[in-house]
Write a protein that holds these residues in place. Structure first.
Motif, PDB file in Angstrom:
ATOM      1  N   ARG A 216       0.782  -1.215  -0.009  1.00 40.78           N
ATOM      2  CA  ARG A 216      -0.038  -0.015   0.022  1.00 40.78           C
ATOM      3  C   ARG A 216       0.738   1.214   0.184  1.00 40.78           C
ATOM      4  NH1 ARG A 216      -5.130  -2.239   1.045  1.00 40.78           N
ATOM      5  NH2 ARG A 216      -5.101  -4.015   2.567  1.00 40.78           N
ATOM      6  N   ASP A 218       0.925   5.620  -1.054  1.00 36.43           N
ATOM      7  CA  ASP A 218      -0.036   6.619  -0.514  1.00 36.43           C
ATOM      8  C   ASP A 218      -0.971   6.659  -1.527  1.00 36.43           C
ATOM      9  OD1 ASP A 218       1.441   7.435   1.501  1.00 36.43           O
ATOM     10  OD2 ASP A 218       2.849   8.850   0.561  1.00 36.43           O
ATOM     11  N   HIS A 219      -0.939   6.432  -2.798  1.00 39.37           N
ATOM     12  CA  HIS A 219      -1.943   6.786  -3.808  1.00 39.37           C
ATOM     13  C   HIS A 219      -2.433   5.450  -4.479  1.00 39.37           C
ATOM     14  CE1 HIS A 219      -1.398  11.095  -3.145  1.00 39.37           C
ATOM     15  NE2 HIS A 219      -0.217  10.943  -3.347  1.00 39.37           N
ATOM     16  N   GLN A 221      -1.998   0.766  -4.537  1.00 43.74           N
ATOM     17  CA  GLN A 221      -1.918  -0.367  -4.006  1.00 43.74           C
ATOM     18  C   GLN A 221      -1.873  -1.449  -4.803  1.00 43.74           C
ATOM     19  OE1 GLN A 221      -4.569  -0.591  -0.853  1.00 43.74           O
ATOM     20  NE2 GLN A 221      -6.417  -0.835  -2.109  1.00 43.74           N
TER      21      GLN A 221
END
Length: 783
Positions: A216, A218-219, A221
């Motif tokens: 995962r 930040d933006h 995954q």
């Protein structure tokens, strides 16, 4: 999830409003509405069942504030054909009031003011009814356990309480849904697809490893469980496919993207402004939602562009620069340190893409060198090629093979250069040394000159017919000041040297003396007067050119190899030998291809007039002239014509031939006949036959009835039966799937048996109901 509220944005009104009627639901139509919300709402019944059940379980854990995993299972229940999909949570649980006031109500939800829970429509708990007409759920809350069954009633959907008892187990809910045996693989795939990004889930499902990893960022995954290799969306870890056409992403030509092959999920929370459709199978692509997704794609693309630019370094390696421009795939390191292809995503970056720079180059940029790639080796000429596939060394004879263009040479091909000679013995040694490798052998034969040596060339030829073997046209020296010419040519030669330094110097490789001695012994052959197959011709022997399989593609069926037949052993040859003169070579070539699968039974040779006279003196039974053979009064000819006739019938009744094993349950005789005919055909048929010289063998055989009598009789019996009962081939067509594989469909086999009874076609005895003598007597007495 907080439900997006309906706002009054634009009202189109024509005329004066006199009265307003507020719209409402017709309670008399409740059953119809419930059917629509249960059955018709979902296009993917299995996927929606998995997603909604797991989402409700995770919402319960979030509300209870526990981090234990929910349990998702797909196991057998009872018999081997009974399976059950289940989801169990240990959250807040449900009591009788919750079931009566929330679960039983369509549209009732307690999650519409929550920013952490996935539900909001009040429909998810009923989603299993889209797949099954009934399912069970067990509820535990405050020391009481209750088991219910939700099902489709005659008038309305209902929930029945099955039992109620005291329990010491923790609160929670377990949903159990019966699964059809044939749907178990679809459930497994949908579990992987829908729950690939869910947190705190334990899978009790065969084929799903609980050790899979989810990365995962930040933006975005990435899940090892997700099978979608294209860009998709994760709304609070719920998987949604991304419809790029609705999103409106286009390339520079204005064409919509069909897919972005990057295999990541765009991360969005429940408060980011994205909302699913009522069935939660896809997203709503409003203008605001599309812009939010596009912004996310741009952010990720910029992150990837930064990482990609870090991989681009200045270099003096010419080949590395050429590889950069030749390869459309762009890679960065992923979270595991592996190469990650991100070309599709980099197209949406707003950052500039960095390109490599050639160190110590004053007159040429990296891109200019790439444009000259096919002319850098114009001084060289291809002489030989070694194939990794066949381990064969061949001489370069065509312009395509002789011209050395880097764009036509695979990156894995080794290039060996030589200036001196490359004799046969050294070629054999190199072939043995570099076996299973692709190698191009080149030699410098046409050095660059300043100006072209062509008589028609002028300094203005560059505009119409440039000579790319002279520096003036190749390097566009007409556009440079004359004082820079020497420096430009010197720099170009340095680039050439940087490219050729990785080439193998063939002249530096010496053949070991021990190998030479062994090679002499291995390849030593006496020099007979006329011995092409290792036999010296003696008195009474016969010279022939025998048809054999070519070693490579030549456009012919056969290669005629000179041989000497021992005159003392001619009468012992087991195969029939068909001989003809040189002018009949095309006919023999065609016949060899036709009889290729039965080479052990027949041979085709070319003989001279003198050799034919010698052969006719012997009067041998196993030698036959071509003209006599083509009259057809011999077994090989009749067998081949019979095989070709079987092939014609097989094309008409291909479905029946494919299902010949299945037909054994209907008629063993028909099945056996089809099996024997198919084997007879496969034994003799050769698919890659070339060049019919117009012999018209099949027409001749049909006119004079030149067939294998036993097999022809069997074929006639089968063809007569199938033409009389065309339903057999049609039903077999329904039993045949893609690429001809036979499907297991006992129902259609039963239909065939019924049709056979109706048409009075003879079948296996087991397909008839036999009447016992006693039963006949009873029937007569009753009459």
């Amino acid at each position: 999830m907080i439900l997006e509220k309906q706002t009054q944005s634009l009202i189109y009104q024509d005329g004066v409003s006199h009265d307003t009627v507020e719209m409402s639901l017709d309670l008399d139509s409740a059953q119809v509405l419930m059917q629509m919300l249960s059955k018709s709402l979902y296009s993917d019944a299995i996927g929606s069942t998995v997603r909604e059940c797991a989402s409700n379980a995770l919402d319960s854990h979030r509300r209870a504030g526990i981090s234990d995993p929910i349990i998702v299972g797909l196991q057998q229940s009872g018999g081997s054909s009974s399976w059950e999909f289940s989801v169990e949570d240990f959250g807040i649980g449900l009591d009788s009031d919750d079931v009566a006031n929330i679960i039983s109500k369509y549209g009732k939800s307690t999650k519409r003011n929550s920013t952490t829970e996935l539900g909001m429509m009040g429909l998810g708990f009923k989603a299993p009814l889209a797949y099954s007409s009934s399912f069970y759920f067990t509820c535990r809350k405050d020391g009481m356990e209750r088991k219910y069954m939700m099902y489709e009633g005659e008038e309305t959907n209902s929930i029945d309480l099955l039992y109620e008892r005291v329990t010491s187990q923790r609160n929670g809910v377990k949903i159990m849904i019966p699964v059809k045996y044939g749907d178990r693989y679809d459930f497994t795939n949908k579990i992987k697809e829908q729950l690939a990004y869910f947190e705190n889930v334990y899978f009790n499902v065969e084929g799903v490893d609980n050790k899979f990893k989810i990365h995962r960022a930040d933006h975005y995954q990435v899940s090892e469980l997700c099978s979608d290799s294209n860009l998709h969306v994760c709304l609070d870890n719920v998987y949604y496919p991304l419809d790029l056409e609705k999103l409106g992403l286009t390339d520079n030509s204005g064409n919509s993207y069909k897919r972005l092959s990057v295999g990541i999920g765009l991360r969005f929370s429940l408060t980011d402004g994205l909302f699913p459709t009522p069935n939660r199978e896809s997203l709503r692509y409003t203008q605001e939602a599309k812009q939010i997704i596009k912004n996310k794609i741009e952010v990720i693309a910029n992150e990837m562009m930064v990482k990609y630019n870090e991989t681009i370094v200045d270099t003096d390696d010419v080949r590395a620069v050429l590889d950069y421009y030749s390869n459309n795939s762009k890679h960065i390191k992923d979270h595991n340190g592996d190469q990650w292809e991100v070309s599709d995503m980099l197209k949406f970056s707003t950052l500039a893409k960095r390109t490599p720079t050639l160190i110590n180059c004053k007159f040429f940029t990296a891109e200019q060198v790439y444009k000259l790639r096919d002319y850098l080796l114009n001084e060289y000429e291809g002489k030989y090629e070694l194939s990794a596939y066949r381990s064969r060394m061949t001489e370069c004879r065509s312009h395509w093979d002789q011209d050395i263009r880097l764009s036509n040479i695979s990156r894995g091909t080794k290039i060996a250069v030589y200036e001196g000679s490359f004799p046969d013995r050294k070629r054999r040694y190199i072939k043995e040394l570099w076996q299973k490798q692709s190698v191009k052998f080149i030699r410098k034969s046409k050095p660059f000159t300043l100006f072209s040596k062509s008589k028609d060339w002028t300094t203005n030829s560059y505009f119409s017919n440039p000579d790319m073997r002279c520096y003036y046209d190749l390097l566009k020296l007409n556009q440079r000041h004359r004082s820079h010419w020497r420096a430009i040519i010197t720099e170009f030669q340095r680039l050439q040297a940087g490219l050729t330094k990785s080439f193998v110097d063939l002249d530096a490789i010496d053949v070991p003396e021990a190998w030479i001695v062994a090679d002499k012994l291995k390849n030593y052959k006496p020099k007979p007067k006329a011995a092409k197959n290792g036999k010296v011709k003696e008195k009474g022997d016969v010279n022939v050119k025998q048809a054999t399989s070519p070693e490579r593609e030549t456009g012919s069926n056969a290669k005629f190899v000179p041989m000497v037949y021992d005159g003392k052993l001619l009468h012992k040859r087991k195969a029939l030998t068909v001989y003809a003169k040189e002018e009949d070579r095309p006919k023999l070539d065609y016949l060899f291809g036709l009889f290729k699968k039965v080479e052990s039974e027949i041979a085709f040779v070319i003989m001279s007039d003198r050799e034919i006279k010698v052969l006719e003196i012997y009067g041998l039974h196993n030698f036959m002239s071509l003209d006599t053979f083509l009259k057809g009064h011999n077994k090989p000819f009749k067998r081949m014509m019979t095989a070709l006739l079987i092939g014609r019938v097989r094309e008409v009744y291909r479905n029946t031939f494919n299902c010949r094993k299945t037909l054994s349950t209907v008629s063993e005789q028909l099945s056996d006949d089809l099996t024997e005919l198919a084997a007879y055909y496969e034994l003799r048929n050769w698919t890659w036959l070339k060049g019919d010289p117009g012999l018209k063998l099949e027409e001749y055989a049909a006119k004079h009835n030149l067939y294998d009598l036993e097999t022809f009789t069997k074929l006639s019996r089968v063809e007569k039966l199938l033409s009389k009962h065309p339903f057999i081939n049609k039903i077999c067509g329904t039993l045949t799937g893609y690429a001809g594989q036979v499907l297991n469909n006992n129902g259609m086999v039963g239909v065939m048996k019924d049709m056979c009874r109706y048409k009075n076609m003879r079948m296996n005895l087991s397909n008839y109901r036999l009447v016992e003598k006693q039963e006949v007597t009873e029937l007569e007495e009753a009459a």
